[in-house]
Write a protein that holds these residues in place. Structure first.
Motif, PDB file in Angstrom:
ATOM      1  N   LYS A  35      24.188  22.052 -20.269  1.00 23.02           N
ATOM      2  CA  LYS A  35      24.657  21.061 -19.673  1.00 23.02           C
ATOM      3  C   LYS A  35      25.914  20.916 -19.161  1.00 23.02           C
ATOM      4  CE  LYS A  35      20.681  19.454 -22.709  1.00 23.02           C
ATOM      5  NZ  LYS A  35      20.375  18.307 -23.667  1.00 23.02           N
ATOM      6  N   VAL A 132      30.690  31.879 -35.674  1.00 21.80           N
ATOM      7  CA  VAL A 132      30.772  31.199 -34.840  1.00 21.80           C
ATOM      8  C   VAL A 132      30.728  29.792 -34.785  1.00 21.80           C
ATOM      9  CG1 VAL A 132      29.199  29.698 -33.015  1.00 21.80           C
ATOM     10  CG2 VAL A 132      28.828  32.234 -33.150  1.00 21.80           C
ATOM     11  N   GLN A 142      28.359  21.769 -25.467  1.00 27.07           N
ATOM     12  CA  GLN A 142      27.811  22.860 -25.349  1.00 27.07           C
ATOM     13  C   GLN A 142      28.268  24.333 -25.098  1.00 27.07           C
ATOM     14  OE1 GLN A 142      24.369  22.600 -22.867  1.00 27.07           O
ATOM     15  NE2 GLN A 142      24.525  21.053 -24.564  1.00 27.07           N
ATOM     16  N   LYS A 145      26.794  26.651 -27.795  1.00 31.55           N
ATOM     17  CA  LYS A 145      25.434  27.463 -27.277  1.00 31.55           C
ATOM     18  C   LYS A 145      26.673  28.574 -25.912  1.00 31.55           C
ATOM     19  CE  LYS A 145      22.226  25.560 -24.944  1.00 31.55           C
ATOM     20  NZ  LYS A 145      21.442  24.156 -24.029  1.00 31.55           N
TER      21      LYS A 145
HETATM   22  C1  LIG Z   1      25.805  33.768 -36.890  1.00 32.12           C
HETATM   23  C2  LIG Z   1      27.176  32.112 -37.394  1.00 32.12           C
HETATM   24  O1  LIG Z   1      27.916  32.592 -37.091  1.00 32.12           O
HETATM   25  S1  LIG Z   1      26.224  31.396 -37.770  1.00 32.12           S
HETATM   26  C3  LIG Z   1      27.046  29.866 -38.486  1.00 32.12           C
HETATM   27  C4  LIG Z   1      27.309  28.582 -37.618  1.00 32.12           C
HETATM   28  N1  LIG Z   1      27.785  27.896 -37.436  1.00 32.12           N
HETATM   29  C5  LIG Z   1      28.317  26.879 -37.885  1.00 32.12           C
HETATM   30  O2  LIG Z   1      27.541  26.562 -39.116  1.00 32.12           O
HETATM   31  C6  LIG Z   1      30.437  26.358 -38.330  1.00 32.12           C
HETATM   32  C7  LIG Z   1      30.009  24.921 -38.301  1.00 32.12           C
HETATM   33  N2  LIG Z   1      29.159  24.614 -37.106  1.00 32.12           N
HETATM   34  C8  LIG Z   1      29.344  24.237 -35.593  1.00 32.12           C
HETATM   35  O3  LIG Z   1      30.613  25.330 -35.675  1.00 32.12           O
HETATM   36  C9  LIG Z   1      28.722  23.603 -34.919  1.00 32.12           C
HETATM   37  O4  LIG Z   1      27.848  22.772 -35.060  1.00 32.12           O
HETATM   38  C10 LIG Z   1      27.365  24.739 -33.860  1.00 32.12           C
HETATM   39  C11 LIG Z   1      28.106  26.345 -33.727  1.00 32.12           C
HETATM   40  C12 LIG Z   1      26.328  25.004 -34.753  1.00 32.12           C
HETATM   41  C13 LIG Z   1      27.189  24.139 -32.938  1.00 32.12           C
HETATM   42  O5  LIG Z   1      27.823  24.005 -31.791  1.00 32.12           O
HETATM   43  P1  LIG Z   1      28.008  22.003 -30.479  1.00 32.12           P
HETATM   44  O6  LIG Z   1      29.339  23.111 -29.798  1.00 32.12           O
HETATM   45  O7  LIG Z   1      28.247  21.082 -31.253  1.00 32.12           O
HETATM   46  O8  LIG Z   1      26.491  22.712 -30.200  1.00 32.12           O
HETATM   47  P2  LIG Z   1      26.244  22.912 -28.803  1.00 32.12           P
HETATM   48  O9  LIG Z   1      27.071  21.450 -28.091  1.00 32.12           O
HETATM   49  O10 LIG Z   1      26.328  23.949 -27.572  1.00 32.12           O
HETATM   50  O11 LIG Z   1      25.024  22.583 -28.878  1.00 32.12           O
HETATM   51  C14 LIG Z   1      24.008  23.022 -28.475  1.00 32.12           C
HETATM   52  C15 LIG Z   1      22.479  22.576 -28.847  1.00 32.12           C
HETATM   53  O12 LIG Z   1      21.994  22.515 -29.627  1.00 32.12           O
HETATM   54  C16 LIG Z   1      22.062  22.024 -30.428  1.00 32.12           C
HETATM   55  N3  LIG Z   1      22.377  21.841 -32.486  1.00 32.12           N
HETATM   56  C17 LIG Z   1      23.657  21.397 -32.791  1.00 32.12           C
HETATM   57  N4  LIG Z   1      23.858  21.875 -34.130  1.00 32.12           N
HETATM   58  C18 LIG Z   1      22.628  21.585 -34.034  1.00 32.12           C
HETATM   59  C19 LIG Z   1      21.784  22.444 -35.119  1.00 32.12           C
HETATM   60  N5  LIG Z   1      22.901  22.514 -36.724  1.00 32.12           N
HETATM   61  N6  LIG Z   1      20.535  22.651 -35.381  1.00 32.12           N
HETATM   62  C20 LIG Z   1      19.795  22.024 -34.743  1.00 32.12           C
HETATM   63  N7  LIG Z   1      20.203  21.590 -32.818  1.00 32.12           N
HETATM   64  C21 LIG Z   1      21.711  21.998 -33.263  1.00 32.12           C
HETATM   65  C22 LIG Z   1      22.464  20.586 -29.738  1.00 32.12           C
HETATM   66  O13 LIG Z   1      21.780  19.218 -30.471  1.00 32.12           O
HETATM   67  C23 LIG Z   1      22.723  20.822 -28.333  1.00 32.12           C
HETATM   68  O14 LIG Z   1      21.371  20.460 -28.096  1.00 32.12           O
HETATM   69  P3  LIG Z   1      20.744  20.681 -26.283  1.00 32.12           P
HETATM   70  O15 LIG Z   1      21.304  21.265 -25.441  1.00 32.12           O
HETATM   71  O16 LIG Z   1      19.861  20.024 -25.975  1.00 32.12           O
HETATM   72  O17 LIG Z   1      21.308  19.621 -25.730  1.00 32.12           O
END
Ligand SMILES: CC(=O)SCCNC(=O)CCNC(=O)[C@H](O)C(C)(C)COP(=O)(O)OP(=O)(O)OC[C@H]1O[C@@H](n2cnc3c(N)ncnc32)[C@H](O)[C@@H]1OP(=O)(O)O
Length: 193
Positions: A35, A132, A142, A145
């Motif tokens: 987005k 991540v 975003q 993503k």
């Molecule tokens: C393989 C691995 O590394 S697993 C470990 C993942 N990392 C973590 O748990 C660390 C802590 N969390 C984070 O850093 C962040 O919350 C992340 C990386 C999970 C998401 O990052 P963000 O930049 O907030 O996500 P972003 O803005 O790109 O969101 C993308 C979409 O996913 C959705 N989303 C974000 N987090 C979640 C979640 N936990 N569950 C479901 N949906 C989610 C958002 O609503 C958004 O939806 P849309 O595109 O339809 O509007």
């Protein structure tokens, strides 16, 4: 002596891998909708996506970011730089890329692609997306993503036949939004917590 080494690394702007690799990625084929026009070349106003640099440790902010899922523990500068240099000296294996807020000089997001070399599938390679993380103040833009899509296309560019990742149940929906599907079960034996 250690300070001298750190200064030298800073002067060289010591990237973990060649930044051209990221610039050469073409994400036109992605089926993931980002987005607000978010893209590799334009992650957001004042933000830049680039390889991790040794400078990022001296600034401190990269480790602060990794602490947000609280996975860093206690480490010393010498250990960090020696790990960075080990990764850098292992050809075509470790690709950690970050998003920097240029004005604040702060690393606000990061992800890793590790390339695993195999004999099976005609000596193919598999990409693994790891660690991540998006800074709490920058979530919902975003960037998460974007990191995963870049990881996917970087894996492709590096010749991997597939890319995979492991995550908790609570993150499955997030990764499904970027086209990942559950495939089998992940098993683990831990040697420390
Ligand atoms: C393989 C691995 O590394 S697993 C470990 C993942 N990392 C973590 O748990 C660390 C802590 N969390 C984070 O850093 C962040 O919350 C992340 C990386 C999970 C998401 O990052 P963000 O930049 O907030 O996500 P972003 O803005 O790109 O969101 C993308 C979409 O996913 C959705 N989303 C974000 N987090 C979640 C979640 N936990 N569950 C479901 N949906 C989610 C958002 O609503 C958004 O939806 P849309 O595109 O339809 O509007």
């Amino acid at each position: 002596m250690l300070h001298v080494i750190i200064i030298l690394i800073q002067v060289e702007n010591n990237y973990l891998f060649d930044p051209n690799l990221l610039e050469e990625i073409c994400m036109n084929e992605t089926t993931t909708y980002l987005k607000g026009g978010v893209s590799l070349s334009n992650p957001g106003e004042g933000l830049k996506l680039r390889p991790l640099s040794a400078d990022d440790f001296a600034k401190g902010c990269y480790l602060d970011l990794l602490k947000q899922p609280n996975l860093v523990g206690q480490i010393f500068t010498e250990t960090i730089l020696s790990r960075f240099n080990l990764m850098k000296s292992t050809p075509s294996t470790y690709f950690i890329f970050v998003i920097e807020d240029l004005e604040k000089q702060k690393i606000v997001a990061s992800a890793t692609v590790v390339v695993e070399r195999k004999f099976i599938h005609e000596c193919s390679s598999r990409g693994r997306i790891e660690d991540v993380v998006v800074d709490e103040g920058y979530r919902g833009l975003q960037l998460g993503k974007l990191l995963v899509v870049v990881g996917e296309f970087l894996s492709k560019k590096l010749g991997c036949y597939k890319t995979s990742l492991e995550c908790s149940d609570g993150k499955v929906e997030f990764y499904e939004k970027v086209g990942f599907k559950i495939d089998g079960k992940h098993m683990v034996k831990r040697f420390s917590s």
